[in-house]
Design an enzyme around this catalytic site. Structure first.
Site, PDB file in Angstrom:
ATOM      1  N   TYR A   1     -18.841 -16.757 -36.610  1.00 53.87           N
ATOM      2  CA  TYR A   1     -18.584 -16.834 -38.043  1.00 53.87           C
ATOM      3  C   TYR A   1     -18.150 -18.250 -38.439  1.00 53.87           C
ATOM      4  O   TYR A   1     -17.042 -18.668 -38.117  1.00 53.87           O
ATOM      5  CB  TYR A   1     -17.559 -15.761 -38.448  1.00 53.87           C
ATOM      6  CG  TYR A   1     -18.243 -14.418 -38.502  1.00 53.87           C
ATOM      7  CD1 TYR A   1     -18.601 -13.853 -39.711  1.00 53.87           C
ATOM      8  CD2 TYR A   1     -18.618 -13.773 -37.335  1.00 53.87           C
ATOM      9  CE1 TYR A   1     -19.292 -12.651 -39.751  1.00 53.87           C
ATOM     10  CE2 TYR A   1     -19.308 -12.573 -37.371  1.00 53.87           C
ATOM     11  CZ  TYR A   1     -19.645 -12.017 -38.572  1.00 53.87           C
ATOM     12  OH  TYR A   1     -20.340 -10.840 -38.624  1.00 53.87           O
TER      13      TYR A   1
ATOM     14  N   LYS B   1     -23.228  -9.847 -24.081  1.00 53.76           N
ATOM     15  CA  LYS B   1     -24.575 -10.301 -23.712  1.00 53.76           C
ATOM     16  C   LYS B   1     -24.391 -11.396 -22.650  1.00 53.76           C
ATOM     17  O   LYS B   1     -24.930 -12.508 -22.771  1.00 53.76           O
ATOM     18  CB  LYS B   1     -25.294 -10.816 -24.974  1.00 53.76           C
ATOM     19  CG  LYS B   1     -26.768 -11.077 -24.813  1.00 53.76           C
ATOM     20  CD  LYS B   1     -27.612  -9.826 -24.716  1.00 53.76           C
ATOM     21  CE  LYS B   1     -29.072 -10.197 -24.540  1.00 53.76           C
ATOM     22  NZ  LYS B   1     -29.908  -9.071 -24.109  1.00 53.76           N
TER      23      LYS B   1
ATOM     24  N   ASP C   1     -27.700  -4.944 -26.330  1.00 49.60           N
ATOM     25  CA  ASP C   1     -28.958  -4.264 -26.657  1.00 49.60           C
ATOM     26  C   ASP C   1     -28.955  -2.837 -26.099  1.00 49.60           C
ATOM     27  O   ASP C   1     -29.344  -1.884 -26.774  1.00 49.60           O
ATOM     28  CB  ASP C   1     -30.187  -5.058 -26.180  1.00 49.60           C
ATOM     29  CG  ASP C   1     -29.969  -5.753 -24.843  1.00 49.60           C
ATOM     30  OD1 ASP C   1     -28.831  -5.742 -24.327  1.00 49.60           O
ATOM     31  OD2 ASP C   1     -30.946  -6.295 -24.292  1.00 49.60           O
TER      32      ASP C   1
ATOM     33  N   ASP D   1     -19.609  -6.332 -35.882  1.00 51.33           N
ATOM     34  CA  ASP D   1     -20.002  -6.147 -37.275  1.00 51.33           C
ATOM     35  C   ASP D   1     -21.261  -5.281 -37.341  1.00 51.33           C
ATOM     36  O   ASP D   1     -21.347  -4.305 -38.104  1.00 51.33           O
ATOM     37  CB  ASP D   1     -20.263  -7.535 -37.892  1.00 51.33           C
ATOM     38  CG  ASP D   1     -20.314  -7.489 -39.403  1.00 51.33           C
ATOM     39  OD1 ASP D   1     -20.024  -6.421 -39.984  1.00 51.33           O
ATOM     40  OD2 ASP D   1     -20.654  -8.512 -40.011  1.00 51.33           O
TER      41      ASP D   1
ATOM     42  N   ASP E   1     -21.653  -0.868 -38.367  1.00 49.02           N
ATOM     43  CA  ASP E   1     -22.505  -0.324 -39.438  1.00 49.02           C
ATOM     44  C   ASP E   1     -23.454   0.726 -38.856  1.00 49.02           C
ATOM     45  O   ASP E   1     -23.700   1.769 -39.459  1.00 49.02           O
ATOM     46  CB  ASP E   1     -23.347  -1.432 -40.094  1.00 49.02           C
ATOM     47  CG  ASP E   1     -22.650  -2.061 -41.303  1.00 49.02           C
ATOM     48  OD1 ASP E   1     -21.422  -2.236 -41.230  1.00 49.02           O
ATOM     49  OD2 ASP E   1     -23.333  -2.373 -42.295  1.00 49.02           O
TER      50      ASP E   1
END
Ligand code: NAD
Length: 359
Positions: free
Chosen positions: A132, A191, A224, A248, A252
């Site tokens: 961010y 990851k 993933d 984030d 969702d």
């Protein structure tokens, strides 16, 4: 009787529709639990910019530092022009007040139509660094346009932030294990096969903290694979801990699994302050129509009351939180639903039904 000061920042889009009714519900619950709360309205967002020339006026920041916690409605960040000094209040407050843990539960609720039953998980997202750009540098931001055709985005990962978010996740798993009467499990999502250094450090820290919580199960997944298993068998997860951007996105996704973003609450917590903030954004497609689901904002305030109870050892705050959650669940079970859940009731109507349930 303790009096808590709680800031109220309505935000943009559907914020002025869902935040005030959520505060009314929370206020009814705190009164019923014998708690005293002073609600402090503070300017923020596009309305504050129009009135005071700042999306996050210093007056608001100063007032928040005198509050025990606050609720922030969604902000319509894509309309903010950094060139005109329009700061994102959400990211700025997370960084400024060191609200390092973003806790985002996703739970199947009785009577709510959704793709799965039996989901009860929490995404714990690191909140102060990662990808961010507004959080990663002292001045300017951490996205650099080197030429018209080349952009470099800087991602920050630090040992301190990884260790404390991992600790937060394990402590949460312990509390949930007590409540649910079965051992907790933390899954670190990363990851590290590609981002070997950044996510490698994150995973190393999670493993170090896992060793300090032998009663909590631990495993890890590439992001993933985690996204795949979330849609395939979400019931297998308890607490997922991850870096900022992955958290984030996955939260969702998790909200979609249990019905709607309109039901997804969240808490941004630090050691000293906490900010209730629904997962959803300003929903420009439905703003102004009075149909937004206020449940996410109401449940976010319940999370704040729960945090106040832990921070201040206050049983009445825990009781107020439980009352709010119970009333929301009961109303949804009665079939009172906004259009995002296939119903036809409006924002105010749903909030009123929850208040009635509170007595
Ligand atoms: P969004 O979350 O606003 O909307 C996505 C979809 O979910 C829309 O169809 C919307 O109508 C629906 N939805 C969201 N909340 C709902 C509710 N309470 N009840 C019923 N339906 C609801 O995401 P977006 O459209 O990608 O973003 C819109 C704006 O919000 C952007 O400016 C974005 O930057 C900002 N945003 C802010 C936050 C925040 O402040 N926490 C979070 C995400 C996005």
């Amino acid at each position: 009787m303790a009096t808590y000061r709680i800031g109220v920042l309505q935000g943009d889009g559907i914020g002025p529709e869902v935040v005030p009714v959520a505060v009314e519900v929370a206020d009814a619950a705190v009164r019923a639990a014998g708690l005293s709360v002073e609600w402090v309205d503070l300017p923020v967002g596009i309305a504050a910019y129009a009135q005071l020339g700042d999306t996050l006026p210093q007056y608001t920041v100063d007032a928040l530092s005198t509050c025990h916690g606050w609720v922030l409605g969604p902000v319509e960040h894509h309309r903010y022009d950094p060139g005109r000094g329009m700061r994102n209040p959400s990211g700025t407050l997370r960084k400024l007040f060191d609200l390092y843990a973003n806790e985002r539960p996703a739970r199947s609720l009785p009577g709510v139509p959704s793709r799965y039953a039996g989901v009860d998980l929490v995404v714990v997202r690191e909140n102060t660094e990662g990808f961010y750009p507004d959080r990663n540098v002292l001045e300017g931001d951490a996205e650099l346009r080197l030429t018209p055709d080349v952009v470099v985005s800087l991602r920050v990962v630090t040992r301190n932030a990884c260790l404390r978010i991992a600790r937060y996740a394990f402590e949460l798993a312990l509390r949930r294990a007590d409540l649910r009467g079965r051992p907790g499990r933390v899954t670190a999502v990363h990851k590290a096969n590609v981002l070997r250094r950044g996510d490698g450090l994150f995973l190393e820290c999670c493993r170090e903290v896992a060793a300090q919580f032998p009663s909590v199960g631990f495993d890890d997944l590439h992001v993933d694979a985690a996204a795949y298993f979330l849609v395939r068998e979400p019931e297998r997860f308890d607490v997922l801990v991850t870096t900022n951007l992955f958290g984030d996105i996955l939260s969702d996704e998790a909200a979609g699994l249990v019905g709607s973003l309109g039901l997804a609450p969240s808490l941004n917590a630090g050691d000293r302050y906490a900010m209730a903030q629904a997962v959803h954004g300003s929903a420009p497609d439905i703003a102004g129509r009075g149909v937004a689901n206020p449940a996410a904002e109401i449940l976010s305030l319940a999370m704040l009351l729960g945090w106040l109870s832990r921070r201040h050892g206050d049983g009445a705050a825990a009781e107020a939180a439980a009352r709010v959650e119970g009333a929301v669940c009961a109303v949804l079970q009665d079939g009172v639903r906004t259009p995002d859940l296939g119903g036809s009731c409006g924002t105010v109507e749903l909030a009123r039904a929850v208040r009635r349930r509170l007595g």
